[in-house]
Design a protein around this motif. Sequence first.
Motif, PDB file in Angstrom:
ATOM      1  N   THR A  65       0.848  -1.187   0.000  1.00 44.72           N
ATOM      2  CA  THR A  65       0.000   0.000   0.000  1.00 44.72           C
ATOM      3  C   THR A  65       0.885   1.240   0.000  1.00 44.72           C
ATOM      4  O   THR A  65       2.082   1.162   0.271  1.00 44.72           O
ATOM      5  N   ARG A  66       0.272   2.386  -0.261  1.00 46.44           N
ATOM      6  CA  ARG A  66       0.970   3.649  -0.024  1.00 46.44           C
ATOM      7  C   ARG A  66       1.056   3.824   1.488  1.00 46.44           C
ATOM      8  O   ARG A  66       0.196   3.344   2.237  1.00 46.44           O
ATOM      9  N   ARG A  67       2.071   4.511   1.954  1.00 43.10           N
ATOM     10  CA  ARG A  67       2.256   4.722   3.394  1.00 43.10           C
ATOM     11  C   ARG A  67       1.043   5.416   4.021  1.00 43.10           C
ATOM     12  O   ARG A  67       0.661   5.112   5.148  1.00 43.10           O
ATOM     13  N   ASP A  68       0.412   6.345   3.297  1.00 42.49           N
ATOM     14  CA  ASP A  68      -0.692   7.113   3.872  1.00 42.49           C
ATOM     15  C   ASP A  68      -1.966   6.302   4.088  1.00 42.49           C
ATOM     16  O   ASP A  68      -2.860   6.743   4.802  1.00 42.49           O
ATOM     17  N   PHE A 105       2.716  -5.695   3.224  1.00 45.40           N
ATOM     18  CA  PHE A 105       2.060  -6.646   4.122  1.00 45.40           C
ATOM     19  C   PHE A 105       2.278  -8.027   3.533  1.00 45.40           C
ATOM     20  O   PHE A 105       2.136  -8.227   2.320  1.00 45.40           O
ATOM     21  N   VAL A 106       2.630  -8.967   4.370  1.00 48.14           N
ATOM     22  CA  VAL A 106       2.809 -10.350   3.929  1.00 48.14           C
ATOM     23  C   VAL A 106       2.045 -11.241   4.899  1.00 48.14           C
ATOM     24  O   VAL A 106       2.232 -11.158   6.116  1.00 48.14           O
ATOM     25  N   THR A 107       1.169 -12.057   4.348  1.00 42.39           N
ATOM     26  CA  THR A 107       0.436 -13.038   5.147  1.00 42.39           C
ATOM     27  C   THR A 107       0.962 -14.421   4.775  1.00 42.39           C
ATOM     28  O   THR A 107       1.018 -14.770   3.599  1.00 42.39           O
ATOM     29  N   ILE A 108       1.342 -15.183   5.795  1.00 43.75           N
ATOM     30  CA  ILE A 108       1.786 -16.560   5.579  1.00 43.75           C
ATOM     31  C   ILE A 108       0.833 -17.468   6.347  1.00 43.75           C
ATOM     32  O   ILE A 108       0.638 -17.297   7.551  1.00 43.75           O
ATOM     33  N   SER A 109       0.225 -18.398   5.633  1.00 45.00           N
ATOM     34  CA  SER A 109      -0.619 -19.398   6.283  1.00 45.00           C
ATOM     35  C   SER A 109       0.043 -20.762   6.111  1.00 45.00           C
ATOM     36  O   SER A 109       0.750 -21.014   5.128  1.00 45.00           O
ATOM     37  N   LEU A 138      -4.636  -1.311  -2.052  1.00 40.22           N
ATOM     38  CA  LEU A 138      -3.362  -1.805  -2.573  1.00 40.22           C
ATOM     39  C   LEU A 138      -2.896  -1.019  -3.798  1.00 40.22           C
ATOM     40  O   LEU A 138      -3.710  -0.597  -4.628  1.00 40.22           O
ATOM     41  N   ILE A 139      -1.598  -0.846  -3.920  1.00 42.36           N
ATOM     42  CA  ILE A 139      -1.008  -0.167  -5.080  1.00 42.36           C
ATOM     43  C   ILE A 139      -1.322  -0.948  -6.351  1.00 42.36           C
ATOM     44  O   ILE A 139      -1.674  -0.386  -7.377  1.00 42.36           O
ATOM     45  N   GLU A 140      -1.189  -2.261  -6.263  1.00 46.68           N
ATOM     46  CA  GLU A 140      -1.567  -3.155  -7.353  1.00 46.68           C
ATOM     47  C   GLU A 140      -2.072  -4.448  -6.731  1.00 46.68           C
ATOM     48  O   GLU A 140      -1.640  -4.828  -5.642  1.00 46.68           O
TER      49      GLU A 140
END
Length: 158
Positions: A65-68, A105-109, A138-140
């Motif tokens: 994401t953008r920081r803001d 952000f990273v999600t690991i399951s 999200l940016i992309e």
Amino acid sequence: MLTDRDPQEPPPDERCGDDFRTIDRRVAIARGGIALAGLVLLSACKKELAMPTKPTIARIWPGRTRRDVADRYEPYLRAEGIPPLEKTALGVQLFREDREDETWFVTISYWADMQAMTAFTKGDPTKVHHLDRDKEFLIELPERIEILRILEDRQGLR
């Protein structure tokens, strides 16, 4: 009590405390709504109904994401993205890295096997399932999920 059990076997409530109660000789219900039907008691307590606990697969989802907007996206991701994983995966971790202009952000399951992951995704486990508001934050939109075999898992060493 069940009449089709071995007389030497202790009654289910003695083996499992009040985690188990008998309805009749054909149906036994464990706390939590799991129903077992049959002429004989196959498993009398939740301890014997244990799910696999050792993951062999890690499913990794990255997003930035953008920081803001990162401070608004994080609680959204925690509320909408993590709970479904907590219900079905063996484990889940959420990571955040704030960089100068963007936040990752990273999600690991963690999963017992590909079958378990496929059941959760209701199809191709490599397909990205975006949250409803991901496009807003999200940016992309990530195009792929990484699926890695766990070769070593040595947590809690110290």
